[in-house]
Scaffold this motif. Structure first.
Motif, PDB file in Angstrom:
ATOM      1  N   UNK A 167       0.802  -1.212   0.000  1.00 45.78           N
ATOM      2  CA  UNK A 167       0.000   0.000   0.000  1.00 45.78           C
ATOM      3  C   UNK A 167       0.837   1.265   0.000  1.00 45.78           C
ATOM      4  N   UNK A 168       2.081   1.170   0.491  1.00 44.12           N
ATOM      5  CA  UNK A 168       2.974   2.322   0.521  1.00 44.12           C
ATOM      6  C   UNK A 168       3.883   2.372  -0.701  1.00 44.12           C
ATOM      7  N   UNK A 169       3.647   1.432  -1.640  1.00 36.01           N
ATOM      8  CA  UNK A 169       4.447   1.425  -2.858  1.00 36.01           C
ATOM      9  C   UNK A 169       5.765   0.687  -2.741  1.00 36.01           C
ATOM     10  N   UNK A 170       5.974  -0.025  -1.627  1.00 31.64           N
ATOM     11  CA  UNK A 170       7.210  -0.790  -1.416  1.00 31.64           C
ATOM     12  C   UNK A 170       6.916  -2.265  -1.689  1.00 31.64           C
ATOM     13  N   UNK A 171       7.266  -2.729  -2.890  1.00 31.18           N
ATOM     14  CA  UNK A 171       6.984  -4.106  -3.269  1.00 31.18           C
ATOM     15  C   UNK A 171       8.120  -5.062  -2.900  1.00 31.18           C
ATOM     16  N   UNK A 201      10.206  -8.214  -6.313  1.00 33.57           N
ATOM     17  CA  UNK A 201       9.068  -7.466  -5.781  1.00 33.57           C
ATOM     18  C   UNK A 201       7.764  -8.168  -6.095  1.00 33.57           C
ATOM     19  N   UNK A 202       6.764  -7.930  -5.268  1.00 29.67           N
ATOM     20  CA  UNK A 202       5.443  -8.539  -5.481  1.00 29.67           C
ATOM     21  C   UNK A 202       4.397  -7.457  -5.273  1.00 29.67           C
ATOM     22  N   UNK A 203       3.574  -7.217  -6.281  1.00 30.02           N
ATOM     23  CA  UNK A 203       2.599  -6.118  -6.239  1.00 30.02           C
ATOM     24  C   UNK A 203       1.245  -6.526  -5.666  1.00 30.02           C
ATOM     25  N   UNK A 254       1.310 -14.870 -13.309  1.00 30.48           N
ATOM     26  CA  UNK A 254       0.287 -13.890 -13.675  1.00 30.48           C
ATOM     27  C   UNK A 254       0.835 -12.479 -13.803  1.00 30.48           C
ATOM     28  N   UNK A 255       2.145 -12.318 -13.673  1.00 27.23           N
ATOM     29  CA  UNK A 255       2.768 -11.027 -13.936  1.00 27.23           C
ATOM     30  C   UNK A 255       2.789 -10.049 -12.793  1.00 27.23           C
ATOM     31  N   UNK A 256       2.574 -10.519 -11.560  1.00 30.57           N
ATOM     32  CA  UNK A 256       2.559  -9.599 -10.418  1.00 30.57           C
ATOM     33  C   UNK A 256       3.928  -9.436  -9.775  1.00 30.57           C
ATOM     34  N   UNK A 257       4.934 -10.175 -10.268  1.00 35.68           N
ATOM     35  CA  UNK A 257       6.255 -10.198  -9.635  1.00 35.68           C
ATOM     36  C   UNK A 257       7.298  -9.496 -10.496  1.00 35.68           C
TER      37      UNK A 257
END
Length: 379
Positions: free
Chosen positions: A57-61, A144-146, A157-160
């Motif tokens: 939520x703070x943009x830190x993946x 990172x993981x969004x 699925x492209x979230x990493x």
């Protein structure tokens, strides 16, 4: 008297983790990996997971990345260890390992619990070390993981970010756990005395594990045990709905809980719904491929049950692959259950639903009898 101190402890742990962000990223990764695998979905796991979710939520993946790796290492490693090591695991355990491995692909850490419950002193340290190694590699590789989820499914699925390093971290971490558990576990032929003076063989221990995973003795007012050998042991014709009417996730949940209430499986629809919603807050139970598996443990549940519903037009379930839920399985388990019936059901469903032909056949059914016959194949 209990809730307040525990809540303060968890807040302190979360603050401690947040304070480490600017110090040692490797140390933070070690701690997160250990916490995720220590109780596999329990309170310690949840503190680390929710911390990672808050960082998204703070943009830190970069915090959720190592966590996403650690989440899947316990089930993947235990599944692999059980399938390849015949001297350490009996046939029943090796068969269960296939489902445990599949659960790991979907990021369901709890898949390793039956193995950990059967041999905690050897299994838990093994998966903790593997998860710590995987987390460190992910942190050093800037993974990172969004999304607030883990396992290979989020990478596919492209979230990493840095997918290659994600899979390197998972493979190395799982390999470490497999080697450790293989070295630490005793051969299944080892004979150990029981408290009563009898002896239990490794094969008997394996049977105990299988029994632990598929038996539920949690009925508050009954001595009867529910043995779950296949899905239809806890699915009746009255719990099958081929035309769900709800057009929102909340409406579908109400509709399916209503079926449980009508059959006497739950004593309070509101109480059980709260358990379902609490689980959804942690992360979506939509696993992809038009499938959702909402589940909850509650004192309102009187007997283990599964509701199967079809929403042919689909309903938004916040599924990672962007698909809408069409095949929905709701699992209800008593809170005072000493066993993990929901894990057995998740294992069975995870493995069977990987079959494209099975999913297509379920969507094509026109009668409850056809659906029941297909569900009878889930074991």
């Amino acid at each position: 008297m209990i809730g307040s101190p525990v809540a303060q402890l968890f807040e302190a742990l979360t603050g401690w983790l947040a304070g480490m962000q600017g110090t040692s990223s490797i140390l933070l990764a070690l701690i997160l990996g250990a916490m995720i695998s220590f109780d596999m979905g329990g309170p310690v796991n949840k503190v680390a997971f929710l911390f990672g979710s808050a960082m998204i939520g703070e943009g830190n993946y970069g915090i959720m990345g190592p966590i996403a790796v650690a989440i899947c290492i316990p089930p993947i490693s235990m599944g692999l260890a059980a399938m390849i090591n015949k001297r350490k695991f009996a046939p029943a355990e090796r068969e269960a390992g296939k489902a445990t491995f599949t659960m790991g692909l979907f990021g369901i850490t709890e898949g390793a619990i039956p193995f950990a419950a059967q041999d905690p002193l050897r299994v838990i340290p093994s998966i903790m070390v593997g998860s710590m190694v995987g987390s460190v590699i992910a942190m050093m590789g800037n993974v990172g993981d969004k999304v607030a989820h883990g396992g290979p499914i989020v990478a596919v699925l492209g979230a990493v970010d840095n997918v290659v390093m994600f899979f390197v971290a998972v493979i190395v971490g799982a390999a470490v756990s497999v080697v450790m558990v293989s070295l630490l576990k005793k051969d299944i032929t080892t004979v150990e005395p029981t408290a009563s003076g009898d002896e239990i063989t490794g094969n008997s221990a394996a049977e105990l594990l299988a029994s632990t995973a598929i038996t539920n003795n949690g009925l508050a007012d009954s001595e009867q045990a529910v043995h779950i050998e296949k899905l239809t042991d806890i699915v009746t014709m009255d719990l099958i709905n081929l035309n769900l009417e709800g057009i929102t996730q909340d409406a579908v949940v109400d509709e399916m809980i209503g079926a449980l209430e009508k059959t006497g499986a739950v004593s309070s629809a509101n109480d059980f719904k709260q358990a379902i919603l609490d689980r959804e807050k942690e992360s979506s139970t939509g696993i992809g491929m038009n499938i959702a598996i909402p589940h909850g443990k509650s004192e309102a549940v009187l007997k283990p049950s599964v509701v199967f519903g079809i929403k042919r037009s689909g309903v938004d379930w916040k599924i990672l692959d962007g698909s809408e839920a069409k095949l929905i399985f709701m699992i209800a388990v008593p809170r005072n259950s000493k066993e993990n019936a929901h894990l057995k059901v998740l294992q069975m469903l995870s493995r069977k639903l990987m079959d494209d032909h099975f999913r297509e056949a379920l969507l094509a059914v026109t009668t409850k009898e056809e659906a029941y016959q297909l569900l009878d194949q889930v074991h």
